[in-house]
Design an enzyme around this catalytic site. Structure first.
Site, PDB file in Angstrom:
ATOM      1  N   CYS A   1       0.827  -1.205   0.000  1.00  0.00           N
ATOM      2  CA  CYS A   1       0.000   0.000   0.000  1.00  0.00           C
ATOM      3  C   CYS A   1       0.862   1.256   0.000  1.00  0.00           C
ATOM      4  O   CYS A   1       1.322   1.710   1.056  1.00  0.00           O
ATOM      5  CB  CYS A   1      -0.930  -0.015   1.213  1.00  0.00           C
ATOM      6  SG  CYS A   1      -1.963   1.455   1.296  1.00  0.00           S
TER       7      CYS A   1
ATOM      8  N   CYS B   1      -0.476   4.099   2.084  1.00  0.00           N
ATOM      9  CA  CYS B   1      -0.368   3.940   3.544  1.00  0.00           C
ATOM     10  C   CYS B   1       1.070   4.154   4.009  1.00  0.00           C
ATOM     11  O   CYS B   1       1.305   4.740   5.063  1.00  0.00           O
ATOM     12  CB  CYS B   1      -0.776   2.529   3.982  1.00  0.00           C
ATOM     13  SG  CYS B   1      -2.205   1.860   3.156  1.00  0.00           S
ATOM     14  N   ASP B   2       2.038   3.647   3.259  1.00  0.00           N
ATOM     15  CA  ASP B   2       3.400   3.533   3.800  1.00  0.00           C
ATOM     16  C   ASP B   2       4.447   4.383   3.082  1.00  0.00           C
ATOM     17  O   ASP B   2       5.595   4.444   3.535  1.00  0.00           O
ATOM     18  CB  ASP B   2       3.848   2.054   3.738  1.00  0.00           C
ATOM     19  CG  ASP B   2       2.939   1.172   4.584  1.00  0.00           C
ATOM     20  OD1 ASP B   2       2.452   1.658   5.614  1.00  0.00           O
ATOM     21  OD2 ASP B   2       2.716   0.011   4.210  1.00  0.00           O
TER      22      ASP B   2
END
Ligand code: NAP
Length: 314
Positions: A136, A139-140
């Site tokens: 992701c 997300c990261d």
């Protein structure tokens, strides 16, 4: 068992499930949406969506799903977090065994459980998830500011992730196992025009290093043409290699193709009357937000028709 019977239960809260919720809610069926492991589905993990009709400048994926969620709620859709461990489809009402919090009973079931990110399956990759291995980017990506990172894959997901990650990373190296791409021309050209993106292909990741240090330091690559292997330093590996449909809770009760996608007739009908499937869990071909929304609408209309035609329960 401790549940009352719901008229419509929708499994999944991505674009398909929420659109099914909007339509069934507007018909007064008060659907219950079970969020599943990834509330918001794939759109919840994406960035700018430029091809959903109606948004001239595009719209952020999470904002789009949140809008549909609230739109359905306005007409009476209800939401419940959690995940179905097993669905029992041999008799109506269908029984849904939840991982937590008792069973649910449904007169009609709409499966919109989507598909989750695919992994390479290497032990070293699995050991380093959350320590530099991620599926992701949104997300990261932030954690790898000014670092050199790798994105794996040759489809639109990989192009999108690579392009997005150049916001943070010093460089993004796209590693792909072939020299041809599945990505659409516009996404590929955008990535190619980005000076921060480098290309290594054909190359297969054999190992992610360094499991002992509990962080990603490099990958070992192999050229599939001659077997040559070499190491490339990197701070992170982002997977963009496609998805696997979420059907384990069905335990083989519905027909799937060889890759586990639910097989439907007439768009959204499964072999069990009263059970409909929509979105990525049954669509291996288009997999777009708009097609997921469209099939969610179809599932809702079929569910309404099914309930109207069904004999009243004794
Ligand atoms: P995809 O088109 O199936 O591409 C997956 C890529 O990963 C392929 O290049 C494949 O390589 C590679 N791959 C698969 N398994 C691998 C493995 N074990 N090791 C190494 N490489 C592997 O999947 P996707 O990119 O997720 O796209 C899915 C759908 O969503 C498409 O319809 C796409 O257009 C859509 N999408 C659209 C957008 C957008 O428009 N904004 C963004 C993302 C996705 P091979 O080519 O060699 O098989």
């Amino acid at each position: 068992m401790n549940s009352s019977i719901r008229t419509v239960v929708i499994l999944g809260s991505g674009c398909a499930g929420l659109t099914a919720a909007l339509y069934t809610a507007r018909s007064g069926l008060r659907p219950l949406v079970v969020d599943g492991h990834e509330a918001g589905g794939q759109l919840g993990l994406t960035t700018l969506v430029e091809n959903f009709p109606g948004f001239v400048e595009g719209i952020q994926g999470p904002e789009l799903v949140d809008n549909i969620r609230r739109q359905a709620q306005r007409f009476g859709a209800e939401y419940r977090s959690g995940n179905v461990r097993r669905a029992h489809l041999s008799a109506r009402p269908f029984r849904l065994e939840m991982e937590e919090g008792g069973d649910l009973l449904a007169e009609c079931l709409i499966i919109a459980s989507g598909a989750r990110a695919r992994w390479l399956g290497l032990p070293s990759e699995q050991a380093l998830i959350g320590h530099g291995v991620s599926s992701c980017a949104t997300c990261d990506g932030f954690f790898f500011r000014n670092r050199d990172i790798i994105v794996v894959g040759g489809g639109d997901s990989a192009m999108e992730e690579a392009t997005f990650l150049t916001r943070f990373a010093q460089s993004v190296t796209l590693v792909h196992r072939r020299e041809e791409f599945r990505a659409s021309r516009i996404m590929l050209e955008r990535a190619r025009a980005n000076p921060k993106i480098r290309w290594v292909m054909p190359a297969v990741i054999e190992e992610v290093l360094d499991v002992e240090k509990k962080e990603v330091t490099a990958v070992r690559l192999r050229d599939p043409r001659d077997g040559r292997q070499w190491e490339m330093p990197t701070a992170a590996v982002f997977l963009g290699i496609g998805h696997v449909p979420n059907t384990a809770f069905l335990d083989g009760q519905l027909e799937t193709d060889a890759d586990g996608y639910l097989q439907t007739r007439g768009g959204v009908q499964t072999r069990v009357p009263g059970v409909f499937a929509c979105g990525d869990v049954q669509d291996r071909r288009y997999r777009q937000a708009i097609t997921a929304a469209g099939s969610g609408c179809m599932a809702a209309l079929e569910a309404e028709k099914f309930l109207a035609d069904a004999e009243p329960e004794g």
